[in-house]
Design a protein around this motif. Structure first.
Motif, PDB file in Angstrom:
ATOM      1  N   ARG A 157      64.517  59.512  99.291  1.00 34.57           N
ATOM      2  CA  ARG A 157      64.766  60.480  97.749  1.00 34.57           C
ATOM      3  C   ARG A 157      65.131  59.506  96.571  1.00 34.57           C
ATOM      4  O   ARG A 157      66.709  58.835  96.423  1.00 34.57           O
ATOM      5  CB  ARG A 157      66.363  61.127  97.770  1.00 34.57           C
ATOM      6  N   PRO A 158      64.208  58.735  96.215  1.00 33.01           N
ATOM      7  CA  PRO A 158      64.783  57.388  94.656  1.00 33.01           C
ATOM      8  C   PRO A 158      64.790  58.251  93.675  1.00 33.01           C
ATOM      9  O   PRO A 158      63.808  60.040  93.465  1.00 33.01           O
ATOM     10  CB  PRO A 158      62.811  56.891  95.083  1.00 33.01           C
ATOM     11  N   ASP A 159      65.822  57.716  93.399  1.00 33.44           N
ATOM     12  CA  ASP A 159      65.871  58.287  91.523  1.00 33.44           C
ATOM     13  C   ASP A 159      64.554  57.388  90.863  1.00 33.44           C
ATOM     14  O   ASP A 159      64.080  57.676  89.156  1.00 33.44           O
ATOM     15  CB  ASP A 159      67.149  58.439  91.359  1.00 33.44           C
ATOM     16  N   ASP A 188      52.040  62.158  90.125  1.00 36.20           N
ATOM     17  CA  ASP A 188      52.506  63.124  90.005  1.00 36.20           C
ATOM     18  C   ASP A 188      52.612  63.525  91.990  1.00 36.20           C
ATOM     19  O   ASP A 188      54.064  64.934  91.844  1.00 36.20           O
ATOM     20  CB  ASP A 188      50.957  64.393  90.684  1.00 36.20           C
ATOM     21  N   ARG A 189      52.843  63.003  92.809  1.00 33.44           N
ATOM     22  CA  ARG A 189      54.295  63.335  93.655  1.00 33.44           C
ATOM     23  C   ARG A 189      55.377  62.945  93.241  1.00 33.44           C
ATOM     24  O   ARG A 189      56.182  63.491  94.012  1.00 33.44           O
ATOM     25  CB  ARG A 189      53.022  62.191  94.978  1.00 33.44           C
ATOM     26  N   CYS A 190      55.901  61.847  92.654  1.00 36.78           N
ATOM     27  CA  CYS A 190      56.986  61.483  92.705  1.00 36.78           C
ATOM     28  C   CYS A 190      57.930  62.449  91.810  1.00 36.78           C
ATOM     29  O   CYS A 190      58.265  63.280  91.834  1.00 36.78           O
ATOM     30  CB  CYS A 190      56.946  59.830  91.392  1.00 36.78           C
ATOM     31  N   ALA A 221      58.818  65.627  93.583  1.00 38.01           N
ATOM     32  CA  ALA A 221      59.928  64.772  94.548  1.00 38.01           C
ATOM     33  C   ALA A 221      61.083  64.764  93.428  1.00 38.01           C
ATOM     34  O   ALA A 221      61.429  64.246  94.098  1.00 38.01           O
ATOM     35  CB  ALA A 221      59.287  63.765  95.448  1.00 38.01           C
ATOM     36  N   GLY A 222      60.602  64.506  92.320  1.00 38.10           N
ATOM     37  CA  GLY A 222      61.756  64.882  91.193  1.00 38.10           C
ATOM     38  C   GLY A 222      62.660  63.647  90.990  1.00 38.10           C
ATOM     39  O   GLY A 222      63.666  63.081  90.716  1.00 38.10           O
ATOM     40  N   VAL A 223      61.832  62.726  90.942  1.00 35.62           N
ATOM     41  CA  VAL A 223      61.813  60.876  90.714  1.00 35.62           C
ATOM     42  C   VAL A 223      62.343  61.270  89.258  1.00 35.62           C
ATOM     43  O   VAL A 223      60.437  61.778  88.884  1.00 35.62           O
ATOM     44  CB  VAL A 223      61.324  60.288  91.245  1.00 35.62           C
TER      45      VAL A 223
END
Length: 299
Positions: free
Chosen positions: A103-105, A138-140, A143-145
């Motif tokens: 769950r990276p920022d 797009d994936r990041c 995922a809310g990055v």
């Protein structure tokens, strides 16, 4: 100042204003560093974390290096890779698990070296790399990055003879394209240009095998990333850095967490390593961080 050191300072001056950010973009955030073998080796990840801890003792940093040797974004692999033992891994086999579990920022990603599979420029291979970069972003985002730092590929450290093909032409093309990207929450750090400028100024290569750079290359990569974040790291040799007890603790913590989180996420390379629990790794890392913090306060 040596010619090489002068060139390094000059190229860092070029990098910093282009994407300078306050170090608060990392402080207190979960940061994941993705990439191939140079990232898995961990040198530039450790030096970056070392200077963040050393220069900002009142801030906390949570950096996990999750590089995997041979990995690509393009999904391509040359015939007979690794002596025919296994094809190159692709990040997207494990990216979903990285994003779900860590769950990276903030994500740093350095790819490209393996994506052209060491062949001359080709529009289909270039398109596959660009599609992989776009898919990663797009994936990041999904995922809310909050922030992705694309680090352009390092140089292919090769001095060709007249008329001889130089794979660095492919990496230069990839780096130039990445530098044109303008997307919310995405910044590009041009390691390729910084390393090329520094290599031009020095007599010896960064890499003995053209691909895997040594300590000087890892130091340059770390300094390039730090400069892009607005961090002014002092001029120090690799030997001086490694002699610092703070660095040794930071590197020990980096290696511990990288190995544990790689197993926790799971990956496929020469074999499939299924995801497993973290166990005591984070508790052990927390104890190392207490020792790191004690040193930071004493400095």
């Amino acid at each position: 100042m040596t010619r090489f050191a002068f060139a390094l300072v000059a190229c860092l001056f070029v990098v910093a204003p282009l994407s300078a950010q306050d170090v608060d973009s990392l402080a207190g955030k979960r940061v994941v560093v993705l990439g191939d073998s140079n990232t898995q080796a961990g040198g530039y990840v450790a030096v970056t974390a070392y200077y963040l801890n050393k220069l900002y003792p009142d801030k906390s940093f949570d950096v996990i290096g999750l590089g995997l040797a041979s990995e690509t974004l393009s999904g391509l692999s040359e015939d007979g890779h690794a002596g025919g033992k296994f094809p190159r891994p692709c990040l997207f086999e494990r990216l979903g698990r990285v994003l779900e579990k860590a769950r990276p920022d903030v994500v740093f990603a350095c790819y490209g070296m393996n994506d052209g599979i060491y062949l001359p420029p080709d529009k289909d291979r270039t398109a596959a790399f660009r599609a992989g970069v776009t898919k990663l972003l797009d994936r990041c985002r999904a995922a809310g990055v909050a922030q992705v730092y694309l680090v352009t590929p390092p140089i292919y450290d090769f001095a060709p003879k007249a008329g001889e093909f130089n794979y660095d032409a492919v990496l230069t093309e990839y780096a130039k394209w990445e530098a044109t990207l303008e997307r919310p929450g995405v910044r590009v750090i041009d390691l390729h240009a910084a390393m090329r400028a520094a290599r031009t100024a020095r007599a010896t290569p960064f890499s003995n095998d053209k691909v895997h750079f040594g300590d000087d290359g890892h130091l340059l990569a770390a300094r390039t990333i730090l400069a892009a974040l607005g961090v002014k790291a002092p001029e120090e040799s690799v030997a001086a850095i490694k002699a610092d007890p703070l660095y040794r603790l930071v590197e020990q913590r980096r290696a511990l967490r990288s190995a544990a989180w790689m197993r926790h996420v799971g990956y496929t390379r020469e074999k499939t390593v299924p995801p497993e629990p973290l166990g005591t790794a984070e508790a052990d890392a927390a104890r190392l961080q207490e020792r790191i913090d004690a040193l930071r306060r004493a400095k």
